[in-house]
Design a protein around this motif. Sequence first.
Motif, PDB file in Angstrom:
ATOM      1  N   ARG A  51      -3.750   6.671   1.539  1.00 12.13           N
ATOM      2  CA  ARG A  51      -4.405   7.991   1.551  1.00 12.13           C
ATOM      3  C   ARG A  51      -4.903   8.346   2.953  1.00 12.13           C
ATOM      4  O   ARG A  51      -4.785   9.493   3.381  1.00 12.13           O
ATOM      5  CB  ARG A  51      -5.555   8.029   0.556  1.00 12.13           C
ATOM      6  N   LYS A  68       2.061   9.640  -3.344  1.00 11.33           N
ATOM      7  CA  LYS A  68       2.650   9.114  -4.578  1.00 11.33           C
ATOM      8  C   LYS A  68       2.488   7.601  -4.636  1.00 11.33           C
ATOM      9  O   LYS A  68       2.115   7.046  -5.676  1.00 11.33           O
ATOM     10  CB  LYS A  68       4.130   9.489  -4.655  1.00 11.33           C
ATOM     11  N   ARG A  71      -1.081   6.761  -5.506  1.00 15.40           N
ATOM     12  CA  ARG A  71      -1.332   6.927  -6.946  1.00 15.40           C
ATOM     13  C   ARG A  71      -0.747   5.763  -7.734  1.00 15.40           C
ATOM     14  O   ARG A  71      -1.367   5.263  -8.685  1.00 15.40           O
ATOM     15  CB  ARG A  71      -0.758   8.252  -7.448  1.00 15.40           C
ATOM     16  N   GLN A  72       0.431   5.312  -7.339  1.00 18.31           N
ATOM     17  CA  GLN A  72       1.059   4.184  -8.031  1.00 18.31           C
ATOM     18  C   GLN A  72       0.229   2.913  -7.870  1.00 18.31           C
ATOM     19  O   GLN A  72       0.064   2.139  -8.816  1.00 18.31           O
ATOM     20  CB  GLN A  72       2.472   3.954  -7.508  1.00 18.31           C
ATOM     21  N   GLU A  74      -3.026   2.760  -7.319  1.00 18.39           N
ATOM     22  CA  GLU A  74      -4.238   2.923  -8.127  1.00 18.39           C
ATOM     23  C   GLU A  74      -3.934   2.717  -9.610  1.00 18.39           C
ATOM     24  O   GLU A  74      -4.707   2.074 -10.326  1.00 18.39           O
ATOM     25  CB  GLU A  74      -4.837   4.303  -7.903  1.00 18.39           C
ATOM     26  N   THR A  75      -2.821   3.245 -10.070  1.00 13.83           N
ATOM     27  CA  THR A  75      -2.428   3.067 -11.469  1.00 13.83           C
ATOM     28  C   THR A  75      -2.211   1.586 -11.767  1.00 13.83           C
ATOM     29  O   THR A  75      -2.641   1.078 -12.803  1.00 13.83           O
ATOM     30  CB  THR A  75      -1.150   3.869 -11.780  1.00 13.83           C
TER      31      THR A  75
END
Length: 99
Positions: A51, A68, A71-72, A74-75
């Motif tokens: 980020r 992206k 986000r992956q 973090e998921t």
Amino acid sequence: MLSGLSRNYPSLNPLPLRLLMEEKLMGLIRRRVVQTETLEERLEGHAKELRDRAKAMPAGVEKEALLKRARQAETGAHISEWIQSPGLQSPGEESQGTN
């Protein structure tokens, strides 16, 4: 062993053969790394780095790709936490609560 090969095949230089054999053996040896941070901490740190890198970039495809990946990561951290949680529930049950 290598000297016997050199005698049978005089054109065979034993040094490269020895290096080749060491490389093959090194592939069989498992390298152990002791992690100092949990998987979740590493994934969250990686997401933060991605980020931060994305913030410094102008809008575009590369910035979106970094976001992206963040986000992956973090998921993945959230899934790992969920899997390791003591009262493991499916995501649907988690939001509804238990009666």
